[in-house]
Design an enzyme around this catalytic site. Structure first.
Site, PDB file in Angstrom:
ATOM      1  N   GLN A  11     -10.391  -2.343   2.339  1.00 52.63           N
ATOM      2  CA  GLN A  11      -9.930  -2.936   3.589  1.00 52.63           C
ATOM      3  C   GLN A  11      -9.880  -1.943   4.747  1.00 52.63           C
ATOM      4  O   GLN A  11      -9.381  -2.256   5.816  1.00 52.63           O
ATOM      5  CB  GLN A  11      -8.567  -3.607   3.406  1.00 52.63           C
ATOM      6  N   ASP A  26       2.326  -9.249   9.381  1.00 54.14           N
ATOM      7  CA  ASP A  26       0.884  -9.474   9.439  1.00 54.14           C
ATOM      8  C   ASP A  26       0.628 -10.945   9.118  1.00 54.14           C
ATOM      9  O   ASP A  26       0.274 -11.310   7.997  1.00 54.14           O
ATOM     10  CB  ASP A  26       0.150  -8.568   8.460  1.00 54.14           C
ATOM     11  N   HIS A  58       9.581  -3.548   2.989  1.00 60.85           N
ATOM     12  CA  HIS A  58       9.147  -3.769   1.610  1.00 60.85           C
ATOM     13  C   HIS A  58      10.342  -4.047   0.692  1.00 60.85           C
ATOM     14  O   HIS A  58      10.280  -4.920  -0.188  1.00 60.85           O
ATOM     15  CB  HIS A  58       8.411  -2.529   1.084  1.00 60.85           C
ATOM     16  N   MET A  70       0.831  -1.193   0.000  1.00 56.95           N
ATOM     17  CA  MET A  70       0.000   0.000   0.000  1.00 56.95           C
ATOM     18  C   MET A  70       0.872   1.252   0.000  1.00 56.95           C
ATOM     19  O   MET A  70       0.440   2.344   0.372  1.00 56.95           O
ATOM     20  CB  MET A  70      -0.956  -0.004   1.192  1.00 56.95           C
ATOM     21  N   GLN A 123      -2.841 -11.941   7.794  1.00 58.74           N
ATOM     22  CA  GLN A 123      -3.033 -11.617   6.382  1.00 58.74           C
ATOM     23  C   GLN A 123      -2.412 -12.675   5.489  1.00 58.74           C
ATOM     24  O   GLN A 123      -3.013 -13.105   4.494  1.00 58.74           O
ATOM     25  CB  GLN A 123      -2.423 -10.251   6.070  1.00 58.74           C
ATOM     26  N   MET A 163       8.982  -3.015  11.348  1.00 60.70           N
ATOM     27  CA  MET A 163       8.824  -1.933  10.375  1.00 60.70           C
ATOM     28  C   MET A 163       7.385  -1.867   9.888  1.00 60.70           C
ATOM     29  O   MET A 163       6.775  -2.882   9.556  1.00 60.70           O
ATOM     30  CB  MET A 163       9.768  -2.152   9.194  1.00 60.70           C
ATOM     31  N   SER A 164       6.846  -0.647   9.870  1.00 62.17           N
ATOM     32  CA  SER A 164       5.472  -0.436   9.454  1.00 62.17           C
ATOM     33  C   SER A 164       5.310   0.998   8.976  1.00 62.17           C
ATOM     34  O   SER A 164       5.935   1.919   9.522  1.00 62.17           O
ATOM     35  CB  SER A 164       4.511  -0.685  10.632  1.00 62.17           C
ATOM     36  N   SER A 165       4.463   1.182   7.980  1.00 62.60           N
ATOM     37  CA  SER A 165       4.173   2.536   7.509  1.00 62.60           C
ATOM     38  C   SER A 165       3.512   3.367   8.594  1.00 62.60           C
ATOM     39  O   SER A 165       3.587   4.602   8.589  1.00 62.60           O
ATOM     40  CB  SER A 165       3.258   2.475   6.278  1.00 62.60           C
ATOM     41  N   GLY A 220       5.319 -10.199   3.779  1.00 59.75           N
ATOM     42  CA  GLY A 220       6.024 -10.211   5.052  1.00 59.75           C
ATOM     43  C   GLY A 220       5.163 -10.804   6.153  1.00 59.75           C
ATOM     44  O   GLY A 220       3.935 -10.634   6.175  1.00 59.75           O
TER      45      GLY A 220
END
Length: 298
Positions: free
Chosen positions: A67, A156, A43, A36, A159, A190-192, A153
């Site tokens: 979502q 999640d 990523h 996203m 998911q 790591m996450s946005s 990854g």
């Protein structure tokens, strides 16, 4: 790297790219890395792995409205297309597919991909319809790109389980490749969404990885039960004053069934410890999978 914005140009470009590869070898392999956007090192690690295993790598950047719930952060979700293109190219992507919402959903969609049972727990319990949106958009991306491999990854884990399930049930001709969670130097996954944390929230959020790392010691304690372990996990997270627990659960993987006894830790199925915790307004997820001895991690 070539940036593509429409479905038709993406299909045409990939058809030609496959032909170019097949002029020098018998078959071509396409890898997809769905995202996203607002790319980070996590990523990029997926892109690099895809590049090492595939002839052609496609990174998709699409903030999928299906979502997001009515009170979630679709409009505020971080976006930086120029930076995304730069990072994807540096990591080795050959194509970036960046469609608009109108391109992906030119009319209200009457068809959704719904995965039962494993979407009703963990994040799915508090985000009804979220994984229907995930499964639907990933199915669309698979049809558009027609990849041989898809890279996700394990941050999640639910998911990934959902995607593996629908790919299996619908006989999707794509291999789902699980990739290890990438972490910041302080251990934060790591996450946005990490950009939403202020300094104090960011410091306290490291309680998640510190908790996951303590589990090895706790499960070896004499008389430990699943109930006591779950309590120990919650208590340790709550040592961070700003932490508000959404869930902290122990389940099988990928079936996401409740673990009812410590004997299951020595069984044939991986065990998932999954966390979702809010720090301020930012909800973070993290997890750790405990594999049977000798089983590979990804």
């Amino acid at each position: 790297m070539r940036t593509l914005h429409t479905i038709n140009e993406t299909r045409a470009a990939l058809k030609e790219a496959r032909r170019a590869v097949e002029r020098t070898k018998e078959t071509s392999t396409v890898g997809i890395v769905p995202t996203m956007g607002y790319l980070h090192e996590g990523h990029m690690s997926l892109i690099r792995r895809a590049k090492s295993e595939c002839d052609i790598v496609v990174v998709t950047v699409f903030v999928n409205p299906l979502q997001f719930g009515p009170n979630e952060d679709f409009d505020k979700y971080p976006r930086d297309e120029r930076r995304d293109r730069k990072l994807a190219e540096e990591a080795g992507a050959d194509f970036m597919f960046m469609p608009s919402v109108n391109e992906m959903y030119p009319a209200p969609t009457k068809t959704k991909v719904i995965v039962a049972n494993i979407t009703d727990v963990l994040c799915g319990a508090s985000r009804p319809g979220h994984f229907d949106g995930v499964a639907t958009v990933v199915t669309k991306l698979f049809h558009i790109v027609q990849p041989d491999r898809a890279y996700f990854g394990m941050k999640d884990a639910q998911q990934v389980a959902v995607i593996e399930q629908f790919a299996f049930d619908l006989n999707a001709p794509v291999r789902i490749v699980r990739c290890e969670t990438m972490r910041e130097p302080d251990g934060l996954a790591m996450s946005s969404r990490n950009v939403y944390l202020n300094d104090e929230e960011r410091e306290q959020a490291t309680v998640l990885i510190r908790t996951l790392r303590r589990i090895d010691d706790w499960i070896r304690e004499e008389g430990m039960t699943i109930e006591r372990l779950a309590g120990r996990i919650r208590e340790h997270i709550e040592t961070a004053p700003l932490a508000r627990i959404d869930y902290a659960e122990i389940r099988t993987y990928p079936g996401l069934e409740p673990v009812v006894s410590m004997e299951q830790w020595d069984g044939s199925q991986p065990i998932l410890v999954a966390l979702a915790v809010k720090f301020g307004k930012t909800r973070l997820i993290d997890n750790r999978i405990f594999f049977p001895e000798g089983e590979g991690r990804a």
